[in-house]
Design an enzyme around this catalytic site. Structure first.
Site, PDB file in Angstrom:
ATOM      1  N   ASN A  91      -1.874  14.518  -5.697  1.00 16.62           N
ATOM      2  CA  ASN A  91      -0.712  14.992  -5.021  1.00 16.62           C
ATOM      3  C   ASN A  91       0.479  15.577  -6.221  1.00 16.62           C
ATOM      4  OD1 ASN A  91      -0.298  12.439  -6.145  1.00 16.62           O
ATOM      5  ND2 ASN A  91       1.390  11.905  -4.837  1.00 16.62           N
ATOM      6  N   ASP A 296      -1.624   2.530  -8.865  1.00 16.01           N
ATOM      7  CA  ASP A 296      -0.653   3.374  -7.961  1.00 16.01           C
ATOM      8  C   ASP A 296       0.446   3.796  -8.794  1.00 16.01           C
ATOM      9  OD1 ASP A 296       0.141   5.039  -5.935  1.00 16.01           O
ATOM     10  OD2 ASP A 296       0.496   3.485  -4.438  1.00 16.01           O
TER      11      ASP A 296
HETATM   12  O1  DOR Z   1       5.031   5.232  -3.352  1.00 25.29           O
HETATM   13  C1  DOR Z   1       4.104   6.150  -3.536  1.00 25.29           C
HETATM   14  N1  DOR Z   1       4.240   6.849  -4.327  1.00 25.29           N
HETATM   15  N2  DOR Z   1       2.898   6.032  -2.633  1.00 25.29           N
HETATM   16  C2  DOR Z   1       2.057   7.212  -2.570  1.00 25.29           C
HETATM   17  O2  DOR Z   1       1.374   7.221  -1.898  1.00 25.29           O
HETATM   18  C3  DOR Z   1       2.251   8.276  -3.494  1.00 25.29           C
HETATM   19  C4  DOR Z   1       3.096   7.787  -4.845  1.00 25.29           C
HETATM   20  C5  DOR Z   1       3.920   8.979  -5.574  1.00 25.29           C
HETATM   21  O3  DOR Z   1       3.221   9.919  -6.062  1.00 25.29           O
HETATM   22  O4  DOR Z   1       4.861   8.936  -5.954  1.00 25.29           O
HETATM   23 ZN    ZN Z   2      -0.908   6.497  -4.702  1.00 29.87          ZN
END
Ligand code: DOR
Ligand code: ZN
Length: 433
Positions: A91, A296
């Site tokens: 992303n 994450d």
């Molecule tokens: O809290 C989140 N932040 N969840 C996600 O799925 C993406 C991530 C981000 O890229 O900031």
């Molecule tokens: Zn993630």
């Protein structure tokens, strides 16, 4: 190089063994190895010698978000935290969702990395064939069933089903399992409590859908950031039926809960949210079933987080605090070192097919972390090498200080200083599947 007199932490647990490396690999593990003439010797008396950790879930913002992270700052934060391999999420901006974007991203990162890395490919409504054709060049495919940071999102049955069927069945498809329709409904109710505006029900609905489709298609599925008791029940039930599903838990959801989100405000805002104490406790109770612990790591600047709740982006950094928090949990007797190595080294290498990673073992890459288990310190914002410069764990006391980190046999970090040059981190190679 010879690392001697330390305690080597193998997949089965700690043993007193010396480790010899040559070029990039571990070539010998045995008791009382004798230094060869001219061999470099690292004295590890009193230290634990761990395999470098693999963080299979980071968001390093490159390309597209250099004000909050780039691949150099992100991989340096990893290195300082004893993480020697990262798998970076798609992303970014542009998203890693076409062959061209994947190749452009790979070219851009090559000169910046200080730890080894792999990339995810992002599923869209239309890139089904393209994703499948790139499977051998990526760590996995990521499919967002609910919207989060960035634009990647697939909610309709048809593209989800076709991705599940078409992406090579033995190659991991990783789902962000929150259901978009229910997120919209609960989001519109206007709660400022993140666990209410993205409730456990949304995770349950999306996960049930993903498991049913994985069962039907016979594919492997890896569930990112599992946060609730109900999800774990669903996963374990599916496994019993023969569904090839593995799951990740993050340190955020192991060490924090919704009460911390109230205390931290937007600095505790993450998707999926920090959950109730009872869901948090369920993660620890089911620790034996957890396959991977990924962070994450999702940096956002303080200014972005200081906006009102509705505008503040979701995501919390974590790559640098993964090993310190988990190592400290072993000192506190919550889990064993072997259990941590399984979830942060052995299993990620197996699930993502990282050929040369996965343990302190002859023939594997010499990714090695030396820790002094007795040295205690406080985690601070100032220590963080992520460009965002903050951590929700600031103020936490931990035992176990990282002394030195080797990446493929080269000393990359020593005593609070990064020595590695940008570009020294290399793309990982994958088992063909
Ligand atoms: O809290 C989140 N932040 N969840 C996600 O799925 C993406 C991530 C981000 O890229 O900031
Ligand atoms: Zn993630």
């Amino acid at each position: 190089m010879l690392i001697r007199n330390g305690i080597a932490v193998l997949a089965s647990g700690p043993v007193r063994l010396d480790i010899r490396t040559r070029d990039e690999s571990v070539i010998e593990l045995a008791e009382n190895l004798i230094p060869e003439p001219d061999e470099q010797v690292i004295e590890a008396e009193g230290l634990l010698v761990l395999p470098g950790f693999i963080d299979s879930h980071v968001h390093f913002r490159d390309p597209g978000g250099p004000h909050k992270e780039d691949f150099f700052s992100g991989t340096r934060a990893a290195l300082a935290g004893g993480v020697t391999t990262v798998l970076d999420m798609p992303n970014t901006q542009p998203a890693t969702d076409t062959r061209e974007h994947l190749y452009e991203k790979a070219a851009l990162l090559a000169s910046k990395a200080v730890v080894d890395y792999g990339l995810y490919f992002g599923a869209t409504d239309t890139n089904i064939e393209e994703a499948a054709s790139l499977a051998n060049e990526v760590a996995a495919m990521k499919l967002y069933m609910g919207s989060s940071t960035g634009s990647l999102l697939v909610t309709e049955f048809s593209p989800i089903y076709r991705h599940f069927k078409t992406f090579p069945l033995d190659k991991p498809l990783v789902v962000h399992a929150e259901d978009e329709q229910s997120l919209k409904y609960f989001g519109a109710l206007g709660s400022q409590d993140h666990n209410q505006s993205r409730p456990p029900l949304s995770a349950q609905i999306a996960l049930s859908r993903a498991l049913a489709i994985a069962e039907k298609t016979g594919r492997v599925l890896h569930v990112a950031h599992t946060t609730t008791e109900r999800e774990i029940e669903l996963i374990l039930e599916a496994r019993q039926k023969g569904v090839r599903v593995t799951f990740e838990v993050t340190p955020l959801h192991l060490f924090l809960n919704e009460e911390d989100q109230h205390r931290l405000g937007n600095f505790g805002k993450v998707n999926p949210p920090l959950r109730s104490v009872s869901d948090q406790t369920a993660l620890w109770r089911n620790f034996a079933a957890i396959d991977t612990i990924g962070t994450d790591h999702a940096p956002h600047t303080r200014a972005e987080k200081e906006q009102p709740y509705a505008q503040a982006p979701s995501g919390i950094p974590g790559v640098q605090t993964l090993l310190p928090l988990l190592f400290n949990a072993t000192i506190e007797g919550k889990v064993t070192l072997a259990e941590i190595i399984q979830r942060c080294v052995v299993n990620p290498a197996r699930i993502f097919g990282l050929k040369r990673k996965g343990a302190l073992e002859v023939g594997k890459d010499a990714d090695i972390v030396l820790i002094d288990p007795r040295q205690a310190y406080e985690i601070t914002d100032q220590q963080m090498l992520s460009k965002c410069g903050w951590t929700p764990f600031a103020g936490t006391q931990v035992s176990g200080k990282i002394q030195q980190v080797f990446v493929r046999g080269v000393l990359a970090y020593a005593h609070d200083t990064c020595l590695a040059q940008p570009g020294s981190g290399k793309p990982v190679s994958y088992e063909a599947r």
